[in-house]
Scaffold this motif. Structure first.
Motif, mmCIF file in Angstrom:
data_model
loop_
_atom_site.group_PDB
_atom_site.id
_atom_site.type_symbol
_atom_site.label_atom_id
_atom_site.label_comp_id
_atom_site.label_asym_id
_atom_site.label_seq_id
_atom_site.Cartn_x
_atom_site.Cartn_y
_atom_site.Cartn_z
ATOM 1 N N THR A 91 49.383 -16.238 27.743
ATOM 2 C CA THR A 91 49.874 -15.577 26.532
ATOM 3 C C THR A 91 49.386 -14.136 26.408
ATOM 4 O OG1 THR A 91 48.055 -16.549 25.259
ATOM 5 C CG2 THR A 91 50.161 -17.728 25.248
ATOM 6 N N GLU A 92 48.277 -13.805 27.043
ATOM 7 C CA GLU A 92 47.791 -12.420 26.984
ATOM 8 C C GLU A 92 48.729 -11.465 27.715
ATOM 9 O OE1 GLU A 92 46.246 -14.196 30.720
ATOM 10 O OE2 GLU A 92 46.272 -14.868 28.636
ATOM 11 N N GLN A 93 49.633 -11.997 28.527
ATOM 12 C CA GLN A 93 50.597 -11.160 29.240
ATOM 13 C C GLN A 93 51.917 -11.017 28.478
ATOM 14 O OE1 GLN A 93 51.149 -12.552 33.248
ATOM 15 N NE2 GLN A 93 48.969 -12.597 33.665
ATOM 16 N N LEU A 94 52.037 -11.686 27.343
ATOM 17 C CA LEU A 94 53.284 -11.679 26.590
ATOM 18 C C LEU A 94 53.233 -10.653 25.474
ATOM 19 C CD1 LEU A 94 53.795 -15.534 26.369
ATOM 20 C CD2 LEU A 94 54.709 -13.941 28.078
ATOM 21 N N LEU A 95 54.368 -10.046 25.196
ATOM 22 C CA LEU A 95 54.444 -9.024 24.163
ATOM 23 C C LEU A 95 54.565 -9.645 22.770
ATOM 24 C CD1 LEU A 95 54.628 -6.014 23.572
ATOM 25 C CD2 LEU A 95 57.067 -6.152 23.966
ATOM 26 N N GLN A 96 55.528 -10.522 22.588
ATOM 27 C CA GLN A 96 55.722 -11.208 21.320
ATOM 28 C C GLN A 96 56.068 -12.671 21.634
ATOM 29 O OE1 GLN A 96 58.805 -8.625 19.659
ATOM 30 N NE2 GLN A 96 57.320 -7.828 18.214
ATOM 31 N N PRO A 97 55.052 -13.491 21.860
ATOM 32 C CA PRO A 97 55.304 -14.878 22.297
ATOM 33 C C PRO A 97 56.169 -15.659 21.308
ATOM 34 C CG PRO A 97 52.974 -14.329 22.418
ATOM 35 C CD PRO A 97 53.647 -13.199 21.710
ATOM 36 N N ARG A 98 57.154 -16.352 21.855
ATOM 37 C CA ARG A 98 58.023 -17.235 21.090
ATOM 38 C C ARG A 98 58.323 -18.444 21.968
ATOM 39 N NH1 ARG A 98 56.840 -13.732 18.049
ATOM 40 N NH2 ARG A 98 58.126 -12.464 16.727
ATOM 41 N N ALA A 99 58.668 -19.539 21.342
ATOM 42 C CA ALA A 99 59.100 -20.730 22.083
ATOM 43 C C ALA A 99 60.567 -20.970 21.758
ATOM 44 C CB ALA A 99 58.264 -21.934 21.693
ATOM 45 N N GLU A 100 61.329 -21.316 22.778
ATOM 46 C CA GLU A 100 62.749 -21.577 22.598
ATOM 47 C C GLU A 100 63.150 -22.665 23.591
ATOM 48 O OE1 GLU A 100 66.968 -19.184 23.179
ATOM 49 O OE2 GLU A 100 65.110 -18.072 23.178
ATOM 50 N N ALA A 101 63.908 -23.625 23.116
ATOM 51 C CA ALA A 101 64.394 -24.676 24.007
ATOM 52 C C ALA A 101 65.436 -24.099 24.951
ATOM 53 C CB ALA A 101 64.998 -25.807 23.186
ATOM 54 N N GLU A 102 65.357 -24.465 26.203
ATOM 55 C CA GLU A 102 66.297 -23.988 27.219
ATOM 56 C C GLU A 102 66.737 -25.164 28.081
ATOM 57 O OE1 GLU A 102 67.468 -20.961 27.495
ATOM 58 O OE2 GLU A 102 66.050 -19.796 26.306
ATOM 59 N N ILE A 103 67.920 -25.049 28.617
ATOM 60 C CA ILE A 103 68.419 -26.012 29.596
ATOM 61 C C ILE A 103 68.626 -25.237 30.887
ATOM 62 C CG2 ILE A 103 70.308 -27.549 30.222
ATOM 63 C CD1 ILE A 103 70.809 -27.910 27.211
ATOM 64 N N ALA A 104 68.107 -25.750 31.993
ATOM 65 C CA ALA A 104 68.232 -25.072 33.284
ATOM 66 C C ALA A 104 68.970 -25.957 34.268
ATOM 67 C CB ALA A 104 66.851 -24.724 33.827
ATOM 68 N N PHE A 105 69.708 -25.326 35.141
ATOM 69 C CA PHE A 105 70.406 -26.020 36.215
ATOM 70 C C PHE A 105 69.985 -25.385 37.524
ATOM 71 C CE2 PHE A 105 73.098 -26.217 32.491
ATOM 72 C CZ PHE A 105 73.417 -27.561 32.425
ATOM 73 N N VAL A 106 69.706 -26.194 38.518
ATOM 74 C CA VAL A 106 69.406 -25.701 39.851
ATOM 75 C C VAL A 106 70.663 -25.908 40.684
ATOM 76 C CG1 VAL A 106 67.960 -25.948 41.889
ATOM 77 C CG2 VAL A 106 66.966 -26.265 39.608
ATOM 78 N N LEU A 107 71.219 -24.792 41.174
ATOM 79 C CA LEU A 107 72.455 -24.842 41.938
ATOM 80 C C LEU A 107 72.161 -24.632 43.413
ATOM 81 C CD1 LEU A 107 74.632 -22.618 39.576
ATOM 82 C CD2 LEU A 107 74.434 -25.104 39.589
#
Length: 135
Positions: free
Chosen positions: A102-118
């Motif tokens: 987190t020390e490397q983040l500018l404005q930490p936020r959490a967001e749900a994401e869906i990822a696909f590996v193609l």
């Protein structure tokens, strides 16, 4: 900084430098409204492409792509009418269960994401330098 829209490359470079400095120094920057019209999607993607070029030149590797604002409800909430597209770099990827720096983040936020590996690129043009799609 007095950047005019008459010089699009200077506008793109100034906007990219402002964002790059904010990320490097971990200090939020003012919005880019003084440089880019809020409805100027073409210039916004040009700024993203310039930032991607700088990241790649600095040794970052593209590990994926992102499509955001895919929900019509979220688009309406933010006043846009289309999804946005972006690049995911190697320093943005974390293994399951990894501790996030987190020390490397500018404005930490959490967001749900869906990822696909193609297994292959869906749109080969996305693999060009910068790796960004035009709307």
């Amino acid at each position: 900084m007095d950047v005019t829209l008459a010089d699009p490359r200077a506008t793109v470079d100034a906007a990219a430098e402002r964002l790059r400095t904010a990320a490097r120094d971990r200090i939020p920057c003012p919005p880019l409204r003084d440089l880019i019209d809020p409805d100027d999607v073409t210039t916004a993607y040009a700024v993203q492409e310039r930032l991607s070029e700088l990241r790649l030149a600095g040794g970052a590797k593209v590990v994926g792509r992102k499509i955001g604002l895919t929900s019509p409800a979220v688009q309406a909430q933010l006043g846009v009418d289309q999804p946005d597209f972006g690049v995911l770099f190697d320093d943005m990827a974390f293994a399951a269960g990894a501790e996030l720096p987190t020390e490397q983040l500018l404005q930490p936020r959490a967001e749900a994401e869906i990822a696909f590996v193609l297994g292959a690129l869906v749109i080969p043009a996305l693999d060009r330098p910068g790796g960004v799609a035009s709307p």
